[in-house]
Scaffold this motif. Structure first.
Motif, PDB file in Angstrom:
ATOM      1  N   UNK A  13       0.823  -1.211   0.000  1.00 18.37           N
ATOM      2  CA  UNK A  13       0.000   0.000   0.000  1.00 18.37           C
ATOM      3  C   UNK A  13       0.854   1.256   0.000  1.00 18.37           C
ATOM      4  N   UNK A  14       0.556   2.172  -0.911  1.00 19.97           N
ATOM      5  CA  UNK A  14       1.267   3.448  -0.946  1.00 19.97           C
ATOM      6  C   UNK A  14       0.892   4.309   0.252  1.00 19.97           C
ATOM      7  N   UNK A  57      -4.730  -3.793  11.221  1.00 13.92           N
ATOM      8  CA  UNK A  57      -5.850  -3.476  10.326  1.00 13.92           C
ATOM      9  C   UNK A  57      -5.912  -1.973  10.050  1.00 13.92           C
ATOM     10  N   UNK A  58      -6.226  -1.620   8.823  1.00 14.63           N
ATOM     11  CA  UNK A  58      -6.349  -0.211   8.475  1.00 14.63           C
ATOM     12  C   UNK A  58      -6.852  -0.019   7.067  1.00 14.63           C
ATOM     13  N   UNK A  59      -6.983   1.257   6.681  1.00 14.02           N
ATOM     14  CA  UNK A  59      -7.426   1.625   5.341  1.00 14.02           C
ATOM     15  C   UNK A  59      -6.198   1.981   4.521  1.00 14.02           C
ATOM     16  N   UNK A  65      -6.766   2.098  -6.179  1.00 11.15           N
ATOM     17  CA  UNK A  65      -7.848   1.452  -5.444  1.00 11.15           C
ATOM     18  C   UNK A  65      -7.672   1.634  -3.946  1.00 11.15           C
ATOM     19  N   UNK A  66      -8.793   1.665  -3.249  1.00 10.52           N
ATOM     20  CA  UNK A  66      -8.786   1.791  -1.795  1.00 10.52           C
ATOM     21  C   UNK A  66      -9.434   0.551  -1.188  1.00 10.52           C
ATOM     22  N   UNK A  67      -8.910   0.104  -0.065  1.00  8.93           N
ATOM     23  CA  UNK A  67      -9.442  -1.089   0.584  1.00  8.93           C
ATOM     24  C   UNK A  67      -9.087  -1.065   2.057  1.00  8.93           C
ATOM     25  N   UNK A  68      -9.827  -1.842   2.828  1.00  9.69           N
ATOM     26  CA  UNK A  68      -9.433  -2.113   4.212  1.00  9.69           C
ATOM     27  C   UNK A  68      -8.510  -3.323   4.191  1.00  9.69           C
ATOM     28  N   UNK A 214      -5.269  -4.223  -9.857  1.00  5.35           N
ATOM     29  CA  UNK A 214      -6.102  -4.651 -10.971  1.00  5.35           C
ATOM     30  C   UNK A 214      -7.343  -5.386 -10.483  1.00  5.35           C
ATOM     31  N   UNK A 215      -7.146  -6.294  -9.543  1.00  7.76           N
ATOM     32  CA  UNK A 215      -8.294  -7.049  -9.043  1.00  7.76           C
ATOM     33  C   UNK A 215      -9.291  -6.130  -8.335  1.00  7.76           C
ATOM     34  N   UNK A 216      -8.802  -5.203  -7.545  1.00  8.78           N
ATOM     35  CA  UNK A 216      -9.715  -4.307  -6.829  1.00  8.78           C
ATOM     36  C   UNK A 216     -10.477  -3.409  -7.792  1.00  8.78           C
ATOM     37  N   UNK A 217      -9.827  -2.933  -8.843  1.00  9.24           N
ATOM     38  CA  UNK A 217     -10.520  -2.125  -9.843  1.00  9.24           C
ATOM     39  C   UNK A 217     -11.606  -2.947 -10.534  1.00  9.24           C
TER      40      UNK A 217
END
Length: 440
Positions: A13-14, A57-59, A65-68, A214-217
């Motif tokens: 994660x960036x 755990x975090x965002x 893409x954004x995810x938890x 790619x998968x999240x998009x």
């Protein structure tokens, strides 16, 4: 030992913002079952890793893409799942639903925490409940299996995800290394789980951030519009008669599903199997990106379709339906595999499963027949009201050879039988089996 949770998060994660968590506090000495020395073991684990529990755990932002993110810290008591682990994961899923975000689980665990007894094992109910609530909310889940991914972590967050990726060489299995019988070490590897349809893709660590993006998009791009049928890649002129249509569809040089998928999509990602122990190399299922949106696809590749192929396609259609993503199917098979192995593997139930998935889908399903359309094994992949055909395809109640045999005709009568079946593209349109013939 698996790499630490923070290092994995930094690599994937960036941006990452840890979720606040209110610890319920300790009410007993040495945990819920009074395991001697458990408090000291937890303290040493916290000091060694800098973490208060076995998950962080975090965002996070993974590319666009954004995810938890739920990342296991294997250095904290082997990434084991205890009661506080379960509460943290529950809080993460709850926050993800509040934000309308997918969940990515970065799994590295040996399983349930022995020092908490059944209170630890029952956390699997908690994890399974959160996963089910996320599915019901129409939100996707992706799992990344690190090394090791065993026990309840594999059997809930890992195998229960919509898409499961694994690092090559990872130990993956329900039985951990200290409790399984000797003699078949390969069965407990990421490679074996992929070979048998339980893991979708093996992904090198360096490629993981881009693959997750790619998968999240793909999985978060809802659309109410139906997919368009691809354009024809082969012959453009109509066949002279039914037997000519059959011979053209069977020609080795005729374009196959992979050519259609590559030409139709900007890029795509494949699912890896039926989650029941089977993979059909003659079926491609996954999600592709075209004109700024996602489309799910299930494509036959010209071979007799195995039960695993029908089950994988049914899995794909159900997942796309839940996520609100339109489906494209490509029909190309001489028919369902009909040997003894296929019958023992459940050919009939598998075909019924796909028929049911297509029939009950609320998202639009679009079909293009690109080659052979042999009997019910082809029809199971076809949309009942949105099917198109290419000029070098046919669709028939059964093959001309089988029809001649059933009608007790001689082999010399096969071409005439093909003509009588009215299986040409133009016949299919006239019979309202197909909406139209696509052009180049």
């Amino acid at each position: 030992m698996a790499e630490g949770a923070r290092a994995v998060l930094a690599d994937v994660a960036a941006e990452f913002a840890e979720l606040p968590f209110t610890d319920p506090g300790q009410t007993t000495v040495d945990g819920p079952i009074g395991w001697p020395g458990y408090d000291d073991a937890r303290s040493r684990a916290a000091e060694r890793t800098g973490e208060a529990e076995s998950v962080v755990c975090g965002v996070g932002k993974i590319g666009r893409a954004e995810a938890v993110l739920v990342a296991f810290e294997f250095g904290f008591l082997g990434g084991s799942i205890g009661e506080r682990t379960g509460l943290r994961v529950q809080a993460a899923f709850t926050r993800a639903r509040e934000l309308g975000l997918p969940v990515v689980s970065l799994v590295a665990t040996g399983g349930s925490r022995m020092q908490e007894g059944m209170r630890a094992l029952t956390q699997l109910h908690r994890l399974a409940r959160q996963s089910a609530l996320h599915r019901a909310a129409g939100l996707p889940q992706v799992a990344v299996l690190r090394d090791p991914a065993t026990g309840g972590g594999w059997a809930t967050l890992g195998a229960g995800a919509d898409v499961t990726l694994a690092l090559p060489g990872a130990q993956v299995g329900f039985a951990g290394s200290r409790v399984r019988p000797p003699g078949d070490d390969h069965a407990y590897t990421a490679e074996s789980q992929h070979e048998h349809g339980h893991v979708d893709q093996l992904v090198d660590r360096a490629a993981l951030p881009a693959r997750l993006e790619r998968w999240l998009l793909l999985l978060t791009c809802r659309s109410a519009a139906a997919a368009d049928p691809p354009r024809a890649l082969g012959a453009a002129e109509p066949p002279a008669d039914g037997w000519a249509a059959v011979r053209r569809a069977r020609a080795p040089e005729r374009p196959r599903a992979d050519a259609y998928l590559d030409a139709h999509f900007d890029w795509r990602e494949d699912l890896g199997g039926d989650r029941c122990g089977g993979v059909d190399p003659g079926v491609r299922c996954g999600f592709g990106w075209r004109d700024g949106r996602a489309v799910a696809y299930a494509a036959q590749c010209g071979t007799p379709t195995l039960p695993a192929g029908f089950r994988t396609a049914a899995r794909l259609v159900r997942l796309a339906d839940r996520l609100g993503i339109p489906v494209l199917t490509l029909v190309d098979t001489p028919g369902a595999a009909n040997d003894g192995a296929a019958e023992r593997a459940g050919a009939g139930p598998a075909i019924a499963e796909l028929f049911g998935a297509v029939a009950s889908a609320s998202v639009p399903v679009t079909t293009l027949v690109v080659g052979e359309g042999g009997s019910g094994g082809a029809l199971a992949f076809a949309a009942p009201d949105r099917t198109w055909v290419t000029p070098d395809s046919y669709f028939s109640v059964t093959s001309p050879e089988a029809a001649a045999s059933i009608l007790k005709r001689a082999a010399a009568d096969v071409p005439a039988t093909a003509n009588a079946l009215r299986l040409r593209p133009a016949d299919l349109v006239e019979l309202s089996v197909a909406r139209g013939i696509v052009g180049p």
